[in-house]
Design an enzyme around this catalytic site. Structure first.
Site, mmCIF file in Angstrom:
data_model
loop_
_atom_site.group_PDB
_atom_site.id
_atom_site.type_symbol
_atom_site.label_atom_id
_atom_site.label_comp_id
_atom_site.label_asym_id
_atom_site.label_seq_id
_atom_site.Cartn_x
_atom_site.Cartn_y
_atom_site.Cartn_z
ATOM 1 N N VAL A 131 -3.337 3.440 2.864
ATOM 2 C CA VAL A 131 -2.993 4.679 2.263
ATOM 3 C C VAL A 131 -3.291 4.804 0.939
ATOM 4 O O VAL A 131 -3.542 5.733 0.055
ATOM 5 C CB VAL A 131 -1.176 4.785 2.371
ATOM 6 N N ASP A 132 -3.181 3.291 0.292
ATOM 7 C CA ASP A 132 -3.497 3.499 -1.403
ATOM 8 C C ASP A 132 -4.966 3.978 -1.527
ATOM 9 O O ASP A 132 -5.077 4.680 -2.550
ATOM 10 C CB ASP A 132 -3.174 1.994 -1.881
ATOM 11 N N ASP A 133 -5.737 3.476 -1.010
ATOM 12 C CA ASP A 133 -7.242 3.724 -1.323
ATOM 13 C C ASP A 133 -7.534 5.286 -0.950
ATOM 14 O O ASP A 133 -7.991 5.952 -1.584
ATOM 15 C CB ASP A 133 -8.513 2.870 -0.595
ATOM 16 N N ARG A 154 1.662 6.960 -5.630
ATOM 17 C CA ARG A 154 0.409 7.351 -5.290
ATOM 18 C C ARG A 154 0.202 8.485 -4.419
ATOM 19 O O ARG A 154 -0.598 9.424 -4.803
ATOM 20 C CB ARG A 154 -0.407 6.146 -4.734
#
Length: 652
Positions: free
Chosen positions: A393-395, A469
């Site tokens: 999810v972050d990337d 994010r």
């Protein structure tokens, strides 16, 4: 008072404010050009990711187990180990930190495998330190598996992991999909390795008998105990004994079935480049497990795995660093974000090239995440070049934010990437309203008390930095506070704000990182920054600014609340704090001015910033990361946003 500066042959009087603005412009422009120069011809950025000596040590052990030792490479890996040893003989988790027993034991053993002798001073110092901490009997879970594979401790000293665990159904309270992706992939390799119980024969002089306080046959290895007699860990240690009993009286047909299932799982999860899980433990342990169970090095599966293991080597001048993983998509997304934030137009050739490269690397394969979200269509991105089973999810959120602000030659493909990517990211929201890295609803935190979980991070629950994010990504692609996903995420952040005002950061150190991500997301999605909870976060951040104008936070903040927001000023953490202040305030406070000044005064001759500290987090208290490109793109990102705010608030 005005000062005269020369531009060409003309002296121009500048006010202190104008001089400051010119200095920011100069700093930003230098950093931007330098970052563009680091872009690869294909459109991506890639820099070293450094953990600690354990990585080099385990790769040396791996090569001896696999019979793949290259003398020249081993010498370069050894050089890094010797260079990073602390004065007291130990090896630490991060620069300036205290020695860590498992890392020190593995490093000691690896150096012996390279041919060093126990009497050599580096090893003598390490041995004294290890024995002062109780010796080899106190090493951690993962280290025990490496040591047992090489015949240095008994297999009974490892946590009981019967391979039959792989057969537990998904509805069972403990099954592999209740573990975080990193623990899941590691567990599958460990179970198969333990089932075979290999013991690589090595010369006794390369062994570590001298790390025993009592003779090996008298030494009793015990699993970590709970702080209280009646604790969950103590109860699970009883389960460990039950599993050991089963392992001694296993049902042969069930064992054979479990081995086939685990082997098939590993083969199904091998990536195109031959790796597993994108991370060092899976790269190495999966290959070791297959070799222990009969695969030969010339088998196509192992041949590709051995080749893939070389990809984690980063060559420096006279030494090699073995990385925990490859951070290419993360570096690419954040570098591109910094360039956009510092004024590079979205249709710049570099941005178009990056967008196309990212479009080409979007993952449209269902991975392990689909066990909890079977109806969700794929569309995320991984951290690495190859990790289709585990997009994160972050990337994906960072990449989508830059895709929204940049162009690509294939406009239709870009729109499809944004649409499918945003759908996947938002679909990964957990039931509690927050977001985690690799899975949804991976919150069975009681599993952190298992005997195998001595790093206390085998699950992947929602965290503030990821939740912030995603909100920032949603704002970038056009969503606002009224969207149901945003509403639940904002409520989660509000509920999980610390009493002091900041937010914990799971993947960065620590409260400065979490607060930066949360405030950035809340601002982007459209939250009123005059609300009391936002003001409280800003006030907390201001209270943590160092006298020199920067911000820093030590990894000690994971264990000691007194260190929350405290530490030597660093470039990346100062950048995070500056970005957070810009997000949390309308104007420019004195704190933000001082933070920008700190950054502008410390740019180095390479047009980046110096930073030796580890500001990334792998497992709190147990594993820290130094991203070598953090002190380039985060300061540029911060100063770019600061410059924009200066322009917005300048009198017309």
């Amino acid at each position: 008072m005005s000062q005269a500066v020369e531009i060409g042959n003309t002296a121009i009087a500048m006010s202190p404010h104008d001089e400051f603005v010119a200095k920011i412009d100069y700093t930003v422009d230098r950093a931007q050009r330098a970052l563009l120069a680091l872009q690869k011809p294909e459109g991506y950025w890639h820099a070293p990711l450094e953990a600690n000596a354990e990585m080099n040590a385990e790769f040396i052990i791996f090569n001896h187990f696999m019979d793949t030792v290259d003398v020249e490479t081993e010498a370069r890996l050894k050089k890094y180990l010797l260079d990073t040893q602390s004065p007291d003989g130990s090896w630490a988790l991060y620069q300036g930190g205290e020695g860590y027993l498992s890392t020190t034991i593995e490093s000691y053993f690896a150096l012996k495998l390279t041919g060093m002798r126990a009497g050599d001073e580096p090893l003598a110092a390490a041995r004294r330190w290890i024995l002062s901490k109780g010796g080899i009997v106190n090493c951690g879970t993962l280290a025990r598996f490496y040591l047992a594979s090489m015949g240095q401790i008994t297999w009974d000293a490892t946590a009981a992991l019967p391979v039959e665990i792989s057969l537990f159904p998904n509805w069972f309270p403990f099954n592999i999909y209740e573990l975080g992706s990193w623990a899941r992939g590691t567990l599958m390799g460990l179970m198969m390795l333990q089932a075979a119980r290999p013991e690589k024969k090595i010369d006794y002089q390369r062994g570590v008998l001298e790390l025993y306080i009592e003779p090996p046959h008298f030494t009793k290895f015990k699993q970590p105990r709970g702080k209280k007699l009646l604790s969950l860990r103590s109860a699970l240690n009883l389960a460990d004994k039950a599993l050991r009993f089963y392992d001694r009286h296993k049902i042969k047909s069930l064992r054979a079935r479990a081995l086939r299932h685990t082997e098939e799982w590993l083969l199904d999860h091998q990536e195109a480049n031959g790796s597993w899980g994108g991370i060092e433990p899976c790269y190495l342990l999966s290959a070791m497990a297959l070799k222990a169970n009969g695969y030969r090095n010339d088998h196509p599966v192992l041949k590709r795995a051995i080749e893939a293991s070389q990809e984690l080597i980063w060559h420096f001048g006279d030494y090699d660093l073995y990385m925990p993983c490859v951070s290419v998509n993360w570096d690419t997304g954040l570098a591109a974000r910094a360039l956009l934030d510092s004024g590079l137009p979205g249709d710049h050739p570099a941005m178009k090239q990056t967008s196309q490269w990212l479009i080409d690397h979007q993952i449209f394969k269902k991975g392990d995440w689909s066990v909890k979200r079977p109806a969700l269509e794929p569309g995320g991105w991984a951290f690495e070049f190859y990790n289709d089973c585990y997009p994160d999810v972050d990337d994906s959120a960072v990449i989508l934010s830059i895709m929204a602000d940049s162009k690509a030659d294939d406009a239709a493909a870009r729109e499809r990437a944004i649409r499918t990517g945003a759908n996947w990211v938002m679909g990964m929201q957990s039931k509690d309203g927050g977001f985690a890295a690799f899975d949804a609803d991976n919150d069975s935190t009681w599993l952190n008390h298992l005997p195998l979980a001595d790093v206390e991070a085998v699950t992947d629950p929602s965290c503030p930095d990821l939740t912030g994010r995603v909100l920032e990504m949603m704002g970038a692609v056009g969503y606002r506070t009224e969207h149901p996903v945003a509403k639940r995420a904002m409520e989660w952040l509000k509920k999980n704000q610390s009493p002091a005002g900041g937010w914990w950061g799971r993947w960065g150190i620590n409260y400065i990182y979490g607060t930066f991500s949360a405030l950035s997301g809340l601002r982007a999605i459209g939250v009123d920054i005059n609300e009391p909870w936002i003001k409280r976060a800003v006030a907390w951040l201001k209270s943590k600014q160092n006298p020199d104008g920067g911000w820093g936070e030590s990894p000690l903040s994971d264990k000691d609340p007194a260190w929350h927001g405290r530490g030597t000023s660093t470039a990346s953490q100062t950048a995070w704090a500056l970005i957070a202040l810009i997000a949390g305030e309308e104007g420019i406070s004195e704190n933000a001015m001082h933070g920008a000044q700190w950054l502008s005064e410390r740019q180095n001759d390479e047009d980046a910033w110096d930073e030796r500290e580890s500001t990334g987090n792998g497992f709190p208290n147990h594993f820290y990361l130094r991203y070598h490109m953090y002190p380039h793109y985060f300061p540029l990102m911060a100063l770019g946003r600061f410059r924009k705010r200066l322009a917005e608030t300048a009198p017309h």
